[in-house]
Design a protein around this motif. Structure first.
Motif, mmCIF file in Angstrom:
data_model
loop_
_atom_site.group_PDB
_atom_site.id
_atom_site.type_symbol
_atom_site.label_atom_id
_atom_site.label_comp_id
_atom_site.label_asym_id
_atom_site.label_seq_id
_atom_site.Cartn_x
_atom_site.Cartn_y
_atom_site.Cartn_z
ATOM 1 N N TYR A 1 -5.350 1.485 3.409
ATOM 2 C CA TYR A 1 -4.502 2.120 2.407
ATOM 3 C C TYR A 1 -5.130 3.412 1.892
ATOM 4 O O TYR A 1 -4.613 4.500 2.126
ATOM 5 N N GLY B 1 0.839 -1.199 0.000
ATOM 6 C CA GLY B 1 0.000 0.000 0.000
ATOM 7 C C GLY B 1 0.866 1.238 0.000
ATOM 8 O O GLY B 1 1.472 1.598 -1.001
ATOM 9 N N CYS B 2 1.002 1.854 1.171
ATOM 10 C CA CYS B 2 1.622 3.179 1.291
ATOM 11 C C CYS B 2 3.124 3.192 1.030
ATOM 12 O O CYS B 2 3.682 4.222 0.724
ATOM 13 N N VAL C 1 11.925 2.490 9.966
ATOM 14 C CA VAL C 1 11.262 3.594 10.658
ATOM 15 C C VAL C 1 11.777 3.725 12.091
ATOM 16 O O VAL C 1 12.079 4.821 12.559
ATOM 17 N N SER D 1 5.760 -11.330 12.445
ATOM 18 C CA SER D 1 5.171 -10.541 11.377
ATOM 19 C C SER D 1 5.992 -9.269 11.156
ATOM 20 O O SER D 1 6.371 -8.605 12.109
ATOM 21 N N GLY E 1 5.338 2.389 5.621
ATOM 22 C CA GLY E 1 5.206 1.834 6.966
ATOM 23 C C GLY E 1 3.939 2.209 7.694
ATOM 24 O O GLY E 1 3.849 2.006 8.900
ATOM 25 N N ILE E 2 2.933 2.765 6.994
ATOM 26 C CA ILE E 2 1.709 3.181 7.678
ATOM 27 C C ILE E 2 0.640 2.095 7.651
ATOM 28 O O ILE E 2 0.053 1.754 8.667
ATOM 29 N N CYS E 3 0.398 1.531 6.465
ATOM 30 C CA CYS E 3 -0.886 0.850 6.275
ATOM 31 C C CYS E 3 -0.858 -0.663 6.517
ATOM 32 O O CYS E 3 -1.908 -1.288 6.593
ATOM 33 N N HIS E 4 0.297 -1.250 6.639
ATOM 34 C CA HIS E 4 0.424 -2.690 6.934
ATOM 35 C C HIS E 4 -0.159 -3.596 5.852
ATOM 36 O O HIS E 4 -0.420 -4.762 6.103
ATOM 37 N N GLN E 5 -0.398 -3.061 4.654
ATOM 38 C CA GLN E 5 -0.870 -3.914 3.563
ATOM 39 C C GLN E 5 0.159 -4.996 3.231
ATOM 40 O O GLN E 5 -0.186 -6.076 2.787
ATOM 41 N N CYS E 6 1.426 -4.670 3.394
ATOM 42 C CA CYS E 6 2.482 -5.588 2.951
ATOM 43 C C CYS E 6 2.976 -6.490 4.072
ATOM 44 O O CYS E 6 3.938 -7.225 3.879
ATOM 45 N N SER E 7 2.338 -6.421 5.263
ATOM 46 C CA SER E 7 2.813 -7.247 6.375
ATOM 47 C C SER E 7 2.812 -8.717 5.995
ATOM 48 O O SER E 7 1.864 -9.194 5.376
ATOM 49 N N GLN F 1 -2.904 -9.219 8.783
ATOM 50 C CA GLN F 1 -3.145 -9.721 7.431
ATOM 51 C C GLN F 1 -4.089 -10.914 7.382
ATOM 52 O O GLN F 1 -4.619 -11.235 6.323
ATOM 53 N N GLN G 1 6.698 -5.681 8.331
ATOM 54 C CA GLN G 1 6.232 -4.884 7.202
ATOM 55 C C GLN G 1 7.341 -4.904 6.150
ATOM 56 O O GLN G 1 8.435 -4.384 6.380
#
Lengths: 367, 359
Positions: B119, A318-319, A340, A351, A322-328, B100, A353
């Motif tokens: 997001y 996502g961002c 960060v 887990s 390091g904000i949105c945790h989409q890639c965790s 997730q 990021q």
């Protein structure tokens, strides 16, 4: 009753619909845990029933796993999970008892040495008390006893003795007749782990030869050498088992290779203390993306997300800041630095990021 | 919006990062205990509500069971699901609290939520045209959107949205307004629709088919109670969320303002685009600490129960930089939301005349 939710196909499907999770039985864990921590379903709980001092820095923890635990073969290891200060840590240790102990008494033992700076081993030595529970994974590993009797040589160093103890006691109980030799390297005689058990084996098991080498007690350090191997009768016919610090394993591998021992007859089990992360360590390392079966080498301050993309993988993101945790995703082993916070992760499974995690040494990611 | 130069923005960034780092360094046992306690409360309420519901032919039991189930859904959605999916508890390394893999008890799939909320909404907060949470493409809440006569009816839309909120959130990613404008094709949304029907079906099956049938002789009572619980959750969560960004003074932004923005500018946008409301402990718990919407937007992945203790420091930073910290009682903030929905349903000419009069 809850095991039905795990094992019966239809009920498991229903449970997933009702509780929105892949492990529906664990939905009730928070309630069950407040009745008895041994009832939880998320992991196999094991209660600490005894703690025994082995040496000044090594203790044996006697665990009683919940009955649904599947058991193990001598020489295998397990992952355990422990919550320390709110964080769940996963670590791998060898089981140091024979499978008979599990079959007869329902207990297993882990023999664990304090690692300097190691968070989990030190916590277990200092904080873990009798009566508490921890999570126990199913056993795994190929460091197994031979199927048919044949002459054996074990070379162990320090706490690398733990799976060997399990193997030796199992072989002795099976009345293994072929000659078995153990070369055990310790710093001093006081560092012998499982001393009583080893000396008792020597007493009652005629096929067994025990040689303890105290490396630091002579005038010069005594490392594994040809003279030790010369003293092992019929060496070339022996199946060899190695477990110990990396230096000893490399040395033993070399010496045995030069004596023409087939590498298929040399078993070694991975044993290396996780390296404490140092801030001035170079960034980068071998990165393995497990699920995609891709390995790449990375160097410098490059985040795992970019490394994955350069390797033509397309992880979710996502961002990228390091904000949105989409890639965790799960890191299964290795150390990463969080860009960060500047902090290093632990070496175990956790887990992370991808977009802000920079590998420091070899890293394996579940991607 | 507040004009600040890059040096000031850099300072703002450092001030807020300092607060963030202090809390990050302090995360531990206390936070783990807190969230586990909340999860235990959720399980107790859900199991309790479901067990009591069949005895709902006794009116007080019906009320208690419906309330318990409604509260359980609120707590699960607001304090557990929303916050866990933000990655607030990823550091605990507990697979049950992983951002997730967590799937929450509502129609919207967690995957869709992580895309549209974590997001899009949290990155492009209140940027008109990029943050589709701003009015949910249903409500006109600023004059950035051109008025048309349909907007006269937006109060009815608002009532429908709040009553059916979980379905609205679930279907949000369909971007039906963009499909209508032919910017995207329906076909491109088929994978989303498949997931939407699967999760929506699962939720409807559970509350409206399975549990009523399980208790067959009293099925209508259980069905009514489950509908009631879902309604309670829908009304409350939509109201809390509306109070977070649609209050009178919550600012909006244009895409041009935000091209290539710095982290400091992102922080400023989060501070001025969000609004808090005050209340007792239970208000904070049931809102998932979105009562501290400002802190949540500045620190979306810090455990939400920490916002309360971070708030004085955030207010001090706002004061130092001359940034308005938008907070008031729940009732007053909600009233400004209702007024905003009403005002922007009117043509601009009428609205301006209306606004010119002293309130």
């Amino acid at each position: 009753m809850l095991s039905l939710l795990e094992n019966n196909g239809a009920l498991r499907w229903l449970g997933k619909q009702l509780f929105n999770r892949e492990d529906p039985a664990a939905f009730f864990d928070p309630l069950l845990a407040s009745i008895d921590p041994m009832l939880v379903r998320q992991y196999v709980p094991a209660r600490v029933v005894d703690i025994v001092d082995e040496t000044a820095d090594t203790r044996t923890f006697v665990l009683q796993p919940a009955p649904r635990w599947q058991g193990f073969a001598a020489g295998q290891h397990v992952n355990i999970c422990i919550d320390i200060d709110g964080v769940r840590h996963n670590r791998t240790f060898s089981l140091s008892c024979s499978p008979r102990q599990w079959q007869q008494h329902g207990t297993v033992t882990l023999t664990i040495k304090r690692l300097p700076g190691g968070r989990v081993t030190n916590w277990m030595h200092d904080q873990l008390t009798i009566g508490t529970t921890l999570g126990l994974g199913e056993a795994f590993g190929e460091f197994l006893a031979p199927e048919l009797p044949e002459p054996l040589l074990f070379i162990a160093g320090g706490s690398g003795i733990t799976p060997v103890l399990s193997l030796l006691e199992t072989l002795a109980a099976d009345d293994f007749r072929a000659p078995v030799t153990l070369l055990y390297f310790v710093r001093t005689q006081a560092d012998v782990i499982g001393a009583e058990r080893l000396y008792a084996l020597r007493q009652r098991w005629p096929a067994f030869t025990l040689t303890v080498v105290a490396t630091d007690e002579g005038r010069t350090p005594q490392y594994l050498s040809d003279s030790h191997l010369d003293a092992v009768p019929g060496l070339s016919a022996r199946r060899c088992y190695l477990c110990g610090p990396q230096g000893l394993m490399d040395l033993a591998g070399d010496l045995l290779y030069h004596r023409g021992i087939d590498e298929h007859r040399i078993h070694s089990t991975f044993f290396s203390a996780p390296k404490a992360a140092l801030p001035d360590d170079d960034l980068g390392g071998d990165v393995r993306f497990e699920r995609s079966n891709v390995s790449v080498e990375a160097s410098g301050d490059v985040a795992l997300l970019e490394i994955a993309e350069a390797a033509r993988l397309s992880p979710k993101y996502g961002c990228r800041m390091g904000i949105c945790h989409q890639c965790s995703c799960r890191k299964t082993s290795g150390t990463v630095i969080n860009r960060v916070t500047g902090k290093a992760s632990g070496p175990g499974e956790e887990s992370i990021q991808l977009c802000v995690s920079v590998p420091q040494g070899p890293v394996t990611v579940d991607l | 919006m507040q004009k600040m130069n890059e040096a000031q923005l850099k300072e703002l960034e450092q001030d807020l990062d300092a607060i963030r780092n202090d809390v990050l360094a302090d995360l531990g046992e206390r936070d783990a205990k807190y969230i586990r306690k909340v999860v235990r409360l959720h399980r107790t309420l859900e199991v309790g509500g479901r067990v009591l519901m069949p005895f709902g032919f006794i009116p007080p039991v019906f009320a208690a069971a419906t309330l318990a189930l409604g509260l359980s859904k609120i707590i699960e959605n607001m304090e557990i699901g929303h916050n866990v999916m933000h990655g607030q508890y990823d550091w605990m390394n507990d697979p049950s609290l992983n951002s997730q893999t967590y799937e929450w008890d509502t129609v919207c799939t967690s995957d869709s939520w992580r895309r549209t909320h974590n997001y899009e909404h949290h990155t492009y907060t209140n940027i008109i045209g990029k943050d589709r949470d701003y009015g949910y493409a249903v409500l006109r809440l600023s004059d950035d959107v051109k008025w048309h006569p349909g907007h006269f009816l937006q109060f009815i839309n608002y009532i429908l949205l709040t009553v059916l909120f979980q379905w609205g959130v679930g279907v949000h990613e369909l971007e039906s307004e963009r499909i209508r404008r032919r910017e995207i094709s329906l076909k491109s949304k088929l994978p989303f629709l498949r997931d939407f029907f699967r999760k929506g079906g699962r939720q409807a099956f559970k509350d409206y088919v399975f549990f009523p049938l399980l208790t067959f002789p009293v099925a209508p009572i259980v069905l009514a109670g489950n509908i009631g619980a879902n309604l309670i959750r829908n009304l409350w969560s939509s109201t809390v969320i509306f109070c977070g960004h649609f209050t009178q003074d919550a600012e909006t932004f244009t895409e041009e303002e935000c091209v290539g923005e710095s982290k400091g500018h992102w922080y400023l946008r989060q501070l001025t685009g969000s609004s808090n409301f005050t209340g007792g402990n239970w208000v904070h718990l049931l809102s998932g600490h979105l009562s501290y919407q400002i802190e949540h937007h500045v620190f979306p992945d810090i455990p939400a129960h920490r916002y309360r203790e971070m708030s004085p420091r955030v207010q001090a930073v706002c004061e130092k930089h001359g940034i308005r910290y938008n907070t008031d009682t729940f009732a007053r903030q909600y009233w400004t939301v209702l007024k905003r929905i009403g005002r922007f349903s009117l043509p601009d000419r009428v609205r301006r005349r209306f606004e010119a009069q002293p309130a």
